[in-house]
Structure formats: C-alpha cells, structure tokens
Design a protein around this motif. Structure first.
Motif, mmCIF file in Angstrom:
data_model
loop_
_atom_site.group_PDB
_atom_site.id
_atom_site.type_symbol
_atom_site.label_atom_id
_atom_site.label_comp_id
_atom_site.label_asym_id
_atom_site.label_seq_id
_atom_site.Cartn_x
_atom_site.Cartn_y
_atom_site.Cartn_z
ATOM 1 N N SER A 53 9.064 7.936 -40.188
ATOM 2 C CA SER A 53 10.178 7.744 -39.270
ATOM 3 C C SER A 53 10.199 8.805 -38.182
ATOM 4 N N ILE A 54 10.553 8.380 -36.985
ATOM 5 C CA ILE A 54 10.701 9.284 -35.845
ATOM 6 C C ILE A 54 11.707 10.399 -36.158
ATOM 7 N N SER A 55 12.636 10.138 -37.078
ATOM 8 C CA SER A 55 13.656 11.140 -37.398
ATOM 9 C C SER A 55 13.288 12.001 -38.607
ATOM 10 N N SER A 56 12.088 11.809 -39.176
ATOM 11 C CA SER A 56 11.666 12.624 -40.320
ATOM 12 C C SER A 56 11.318 14.038 -39.857
ATOM 13 N N PRO A 57 11.404 15.017 -40.760
ATOM 14 C CA PRO A 57 11.048 16.396 -40.380
ATOM 15 C C PRO A 57 9.616 16.505 -39.845
ATOM 16 N N MET A 58 8.691 15.768 -40.450
ATOM 17 C CA MET A 58 7.292 15.811 -40.003
ATOM 18 C C MET A 58 7.179 15.306 -38.565
ATOM 19 N N ALA A 59 7.762 14.151 -38.285
ATOM 20 C CA ALA A 59 7.674 13.580 -36.935
ATOM 21 C C ALA A 59 8.364 14.483 -35.914
ATOM 22 N N ARG A 60 9.533 15.014 -36.272
ATOM 23 C CA ARG A 60 10.251 15.901 -35.341
ATOM 24 C C ARG A 60 9.414 17.136 -35.012
ATOM 25 N N ALA A 61 8.652 17.631 -36.000
ATOM 26 C CA ALA A 61 7.800 18.798 -35.755
ATOM 27 C C ALA A 61 6.613 18.437 -34.857
ATOM 28 N N LEU A 62 6.151 17.190 -34.935
ATOM 29 C CA LEU A 62 4.953 16.784 -34.193
ATOM 30 C C LEU A 62 5.227 16.344 -32.758
ATOM 31 N N ILE A 63 6.383 15.727 -32.518
ATOM 32 C CA ILE A 63 6.689 15.164 -31.196
ATOM 33 C C ILE A 63 6.550 16.238 -30.113
ATOM 34 N N GLY A 64 5.797 15.887 -29.062
ATOM 35 C CA GLY A 64 5.626 16.787 -27.922
ATOM 36 C C GLY A 64 4.479 17.777 -28.063
ATOM 37 N N LYS A 65 3.861 17.830 -29.253
ATOM 38 C CA LYS A 65 2.749 18.771 -29.463
ATOM 39 C C LYS A 65 1.433 18.139 -29.015
ATOM 40 N N LYS A 66 0.508 18.986 -28.596
ATOM 41 C CA LYS A 66 -0.794 18.523 -28.082
ATOM 42 C C LYS A 66 -1.870 18.565 -29.164
ATOM 43 N N LEU A 67 -2.898 17.791 -28.914
ATOM 44 C CA LEU A 67 -4.100 17.783 -29.729
ATOM 45 C C LEU A 67 -4.619 19.211 -29.869
ATOM 46 N N GLY A 68 -5.005 19.612 -31.085
ATOM 47 C CA GLY A 68 -5.534 20.953 -31.322
ATOM 48 C C GLY A 68 -4.476 21.986 -31.658
ATOM 49 N N THR A 69 -3.226 21.640 -31.518
ATOM 50 C CA THR A 69 -2.126 22.569 -31.780
ATOM 51 C C THR A 69 -1.892 22.718 -33.280
ATOM 52 N N SER A 70 -1.440 23.890 -33.672
ATOM 53 C CA SER A 70 -1.040 24.131 -35.055
ATOM 54 C C SER A 70 0.474 23.934 -35.140
ATOM 55 N N VAL A 71 0.912 23.223 -36.189
ATOM 56 C CA VAL A 71 2.324 22.886 -36.344
ATOM 57 C C VAL A 71 2.776 23.300 -37.734
ATOM 58 N N GLU A 72 3.928 23.943 -37.825
ATOM 59 C CA GLU A 72 4.493 24.266 -39.138
ATOM 60 C C GLU A 72 5.614 23.283 -39.429
ATOM 61 N N VAL A 73 5.571 22.709 -40.632
ATOM 62 C CA VAL A 73 6.565 21.711 -41.046
ATOM 63 C C VAL A 73 7.182 22.173 -42.351
ATOM 64 N N VAL A 74 8.520 22.147 -42.410
ATOM 65 C CA VAL A 74 9.197 22.483 -43.654
ATOM 66 C C VAL A 74 9.332 21.183 -44.443
ATOM 67 N N THR A 75 8.672 21.138 -45.611
ATOM 68 C CA THR A 75 8.685 19.958 -46.470
ATOM 69 C C THR A 75 9.431 20.298 -47.756
ATOM 70 N N PRO A 76 9.709 19.292 -48.596
ATOM 71 C CA PRO A 76 10.348 19.588 -49.885
ATOM 72 C C PRO A 76 9.528 20.563 -50.734
ATOM 73 N N LYS A 77 8.212 20.623 -50.494
ATOM 74 C CA LYS A 77 7.348 21.544 -51.243
ATOM 75 C C LYS A 77 7.199 22.889 -50.541
ATOM 76 N N GLY A 78 7.989 23.131 -49.503
ATOM 77 C CA GLY A 78 7.911 24.384 -48.765
ATOM 78 C C GLY A 78 7.259 24.194 -47.413
#
Length: 157
Positions: A120-145
C-alpha cells in the motif's frame, strides 16, 4: 470527496469482485434465505440466520466496492518513467544486512497484497521509498526493527 489512487489492474480486479458479488453471490444468498424460510420457524432456524448474516456481509462489501470504485483515480503505470520511486513503481530492494532481494510494487490501499508483492502507498515501506532515486539507501522502521535497503531497480510496467 477523497480520491483513491489505484492501478488499472487493481481497478479491474475490484470490478470483477463487484460483478461476482452482485451477479453470483447475491442470488445464491437469496436462494439460501428462501430455502431456510421454507423450513418453518425462523426464530430457531440456524440456516436462515447464517444466510441473513452472509447477505449483510455481502451487501456491505458491495457498498464498499461501489464507493471505492466511484472514487478511484486510475493511474496508468505504463505511462510512468524515470528512476524515482512513485506510485505504481515496482522497486527491487537489496537488504543491506542480509543481501536479500525483495521486489515490491507500490499500489493503492484497496489493491495491496503483500503475499503478491504489492504494498500500500500508505505503508511504512512505501512512505520511506516514495521520492527516492535508484541507488539510494533507505532506512525503514518495520515490526522487526529498523532495516536498511538499497534501491537496486525502479521500473514501471
């Protein structure tokens, strides 16, 4: 009135479900209610009460589908391009700790299905990814940390 972003495929799938519920499930449930009524006393008729409950659930889902479809904003993913993550993108991520590869398509709330690789566009993963470019490192807070991912591929299909 709030619009809901949705891919053309997601919209079509909801239309198929709506048609099935209206043309197959609704008549089947009406028939079940009719059969249960024929058994007599409705106050102690489990089949009747079960069929009425099924009817209420089906009609509720029909109303929900009609509402969502009427407010859908269909995004033609095939017309999108670029190397920036946006709605409709299929993103290949590499977990920076485990080197594990994950592939997610970012879709509307109504069409999300994690088992099928659609988030979903509203999931934490998608919110962290939106607007980021190819090759970028992204940190996502998941239920597992917190997890770090590298965006290895962005495509629109």
């Amino acid at each position: 009135m709030e619009k809901f972003p949705m891919t053309a495929g997601g919209h079509a799938a909801l239309e198929v479900e709506l048609k099935h519920r209206q043309q197959v499930e609704r008549p089947r449930i009406i028939e079940a209610i009719s059969e249960a009524r024929a058994h007599g006393d409705l106050s102690e008729n489990a089949e009747y009460h079960a069929a009425k409950e099924q009817q209420a659930l089906n009609e509720g889902r029909i109303a929900e589908l009609e509402d969502k479809l009427s407010r859908a904003e269909i995004i033609d993913v095939a017309k999108l391009t670029g190397d920036v993550v946006k709605f409709g993108a299929t993103v290949t991520l590499i977990d920076e700790d485990t080197e594990e590869e994950r592939v997610w398509q970012i879709v509307g709330d109504m069409e999300a299905d994690a088992k099928a690789g659609r988030i979903s566009i509203s999931s934490p993963m998608a919110r962290a990814l939106i607007g980021k470019k190819l090759g970028t490192s992204v940190e996502v807070v998941t239920p597992k940390g917190a997890r770090s991912y590298e965006i290895a591929k962005v495509r629109f299909a």
